[in-house]
Design a protein around this motif. Structure first.
Motif, PDB file in Angstrom:
ATOM      1  N   VAL A   9       5.323  -5.901   2.164  1.00 43.82           N
ATOM      2  CA  VAL A   9       5.923  -5.903   0.839  1.00 43.82           C
ATOM      3  C   VAL A   9       7.379  -5.506   0.968  1.00 43.82           C
ATOM      4  CG1 VAL A   9       5.235  -3.526   0.391  1.00 43.82           C
ATOM      5  CG2 VAL A   9       5.783  -5.004  -1.533  1.00 43.82           C
ATOM      6  N   GLY A  10       8.235  -6.198   0.218  1.00 45.53           N
ATOM      7  CA  GLY A  10       9.640  -5.820   0.189  1.00 45.53           C
ATOM      8  C   GLY A  10      10.375  -6.246   1.453  1.00 45.53           C
ATOM      9  N   GLN A 419       1.802  -7.665  -5.003  1.00 46.65           N
ATOM     10  CA  GLN A 419       1.998  -6.420  -4.276  1.00 46.65           C
ATOM     11  C   GLN A 419       3.207  -5.631  -4.781  1.00 46.65           C
ATOM     12  OE1 GLN A 419       2.082  -8.168  -0.311  1.00 46.65           O
ATOM     13  NE2 GLN A 419       0.180  -7.115   0.199  1.00 46.65           N
ATOM     14  N   ASP A 420       4.338  -6.296  -4.905  1.00 51.20           N
ATOM     15  CA  ASP A 420       5.543  -5.593  -5.334  1.00 51.20           C
ATOM     16  C   ASP A 420       5.372  -5.005  -6.725  1.00 51.20           C
ATOM     17  OD1 ASP A 420       6.743  -6.178  -2.959  1.00 51.20           O
ATOM     18  OD2 ASP A 420       8.055  -7.748  -3.740  1.00 51.20           O
ATOM     19  N   GLN A 423       3.101  -1.855  -6.515  1.00 46.54           N
ATOM     20  CA  GLN A 423       3.799  -0.706  -5.947  1.00 46.54           C
ATOM     21  C   GLN A 423       4.848  -0.164  -6.910  1.00 46.54           C
ATOM     22  OE1 GLN A 423       6.818  -0.994  -2.678  1.00 46.54           O
ATOM     23  NE2 GLN A 423       5.276   0.175  -1.534  1.00 46.54           N
ATOM     24  N   ARG A 424       5.596  -1.057  -7.549  1.00 48.94           N
ATOM     25  CA  ARG A 424       6.637  -0.603  -8.471  1.00 48.94           C
ATOM     26  C   ARG A 424       6.018   0.147  -9.646  1.00 48.94           C
ATOM     27  NH1 ARG A 424      11.995  -2.156  -9.411  1.00 48.94           N
ATOM     28  NH2 ARG A 424      12.873  -0.641 -10.890  1.00 48.94           N
TER      29      ARG A 424
END
Length: 488
Positions: A9-10, A419-420, A423-424
């Protein structure tokens, strides 16, 4: 950038421009420090424990003395070559990995000597490559206790543990890794050796470089040895596995036990049924201690010179009457205690075998913990309605491992686009509630963006200034912790 599989991710930038370690440089290094082993890179050094990310390196350097480390760093600093410190390789935030070409991995596995054990001073002096388990055993052999305990203690090394300021299950009673350190030996970027292996509890002679380097993840200097605090071994322990209604009920129980038992509470671990469901799938022979299958459970342990086991039993009896617990199993032997702890310590392995969409290592104030769990579940399921959530951790100190998993029959790759967002949402909520998005695993490379997003600007500016002063050429673990550091 780091090489990532679909579980990544990221993006994680390496902003420093460094020179590659050429074969000619490695030849000069071998001549300058003939005792150092220079190994070709292999998967052992370049993969993180979950197999999600892969790094690269020009070579693996394996010195055996602090003087060799000093020479290596001096030469790398002069040539502008990046150095990645490597302990036991158990880190989960990419602190031991980079995709930058031509960097060198510096493993301290050959610096694994217990230099001194002095029970009269309640101190043990060990090199960075000694495993935590070996320190625990050496303390026991001396009739003492080294209380730090983490799931990877058989592999994790003291250098990495101090570099990340590891926590574990006994923080409630004994504190994080930094609270157990009396002094350190370390090497700075230019090869300067700091020899500060003291046995003193009191020493106010200027800046405390020990605590500056602990938790810096090898970006300010490389810890090569430490003098660690030992404590008396408790003569008695009491361990219980309990059913509670919810996280709020677990915290009410914790406060009640603290009021009645005081500081003898060593651990207070919260677990959700989802974690035990994973264990039932992958470890079917592991017995569940409670007859029913409660949604929330707590593992509590007390330790003291005497009397704590009976005191725990009495306190839990009162908690039954108050409705704070609905079922309980108290360990009646050391084997039963080990079996209860095996459940908690195997949960991460069950998670790994299931394959998380996203894993979060967060902490929040105790007063906000129940709110975090309730709101976090709502936020995640608004993004991924069928996701499974396994929330567990060291609730006594507010540290939760909040992990999100695919629905049965699906895999994490199917959730890649979410996913992002997951998580955010989790990290924004953590920050809103006054928490930290990195409770005990560090920042590494995977959370560099989070540090910049959530840190106080003044604190971040001070951190960058310290990095620029101590590592002006940016060779120490480049790209970890801080990104885009203004140097020179």
């Amino acid at each position: 950038m780091l090489s990532r599989d679909s579980g990544g991710v990221g993006s994680y930038r390496l902003d420093m421009t460094l020179a590659p370690a050429t074969p000619a440089f490695l030849d000069r290094l071998a001549q300058a420090v003939p005792a150092v082993r220079i190994d070709p890179p292999s998967a052992r050094w370049l993969e993180e424990p979950r197999g999600k990310w892969t790094g690269q390196a020009a070579a693996i350097l394996r010195p055996s003395t602090v003087e060799d480390v000093s020479t290596i760093l001096r030469m790398c600093n002069e040539a502008g070559i990046g150095v990645i410190p490597y302990g036991g390789g158990t880190g989960l935030v990419g602190g031991q990995l980079t995709s930058a070409e031509g960097v060198l991995v510096l493993s301290l596995d050959r610096m694994a000597t217990i230099r001194a054990s002095v029970p009269e001073d309640n101190m043990i002096e060990v090199e960075a490559g000694v495993t935590l388990q070996a320190v625990q055993q050496a303390a026991a052999d001396a009739g003492r206790l080294f209380p730090l305990s983490i799931a990877s203690e058989g592999t994790a090394c003291i250098g990495g543990i101090l570099g990340t300021n590891a926590g574990g299950t006994a923080v409630l009673r004994y504190g994080n890794a930094r609270d157990l350190v009396l002094g350190i030996e370390a090497v700075l970027a230019d090869g300067t050796i700091i020899r500060d292996l003291k046995r003193l509890r009191k020493d106010n002679t200027g800046y405390d470089l020990r605590h500056l380097l602990i938790g810096s993840e090898g970006t300010l200097g490389i810890i090569t040895a430490a003098s660690l605090r030992l404590l008396p071994r408790p003569a008695q322990r009491g361990t219980a596995f309990l059913a509670v209604d919810n996280p709020a009920g677990a915290l009410s129980l914790l406060h009640k036990l603290h009021s009645e038992l005081g500081e003898v509470i060593t651990a207070f671990e919260l677990m959700h049924r989802q974690g035990l469901d994973f264990l039932a799938e992958f470890f079917p022979n592991m017995a569940h201690p409670l007859e029913n299958n409660p949604e929330w459970m707590v593992l509590v342990e007390v330790s003291a010179a005497t009397g704590c086991a009976d005191a725990l039993q009495d306190a839990l009896g009162a908690a039954f009457e108050d409705g704070l617990i609905s079922d309980a199993v108290l360990a009646q032997s050391e084997a039963q205690r080990d079996a209860l702890w095996a459940i908690r310590e195997t949960i991460p392995e069950g998670n790994r075998m299931t394959g998380a969409i996203m894993s979060h290592d967060i902490s929040v104030p105790l007063s906000q913990l129940a709110d975090f769990v309730a709101r976090g579940n709502e936020l995640v399921r608004a993004i991924a309605p069928d996701a499974r959530i396994n929330c567990f951790g060291h609730v006594g100190d507010g540290n939760l491992h909040y992990n999100v998993f695919p629905a049965p029959g699906r895999n994490r790759a199917e959730y890649k686009e979410l996913q992002d967002s997951i998580q955010r949402a989790v990290h924004d909520l953590t920050h809103e509630l006054g928490g930290s998005v990195s409770a005990e695993h560090g920042v590494g490379r995977f959370k560099v963006g989070d540090l910049e997003r959530y840190s106080d600007p003044g604190r971040l500016r001070a951190q960058r200034a310290i990095k620029a002063a101590m590592d002006p050429n940016g060779i120490l673990n480049p790209g970890a912790v801080l990104s885009g550091v203004p140097l020179g």
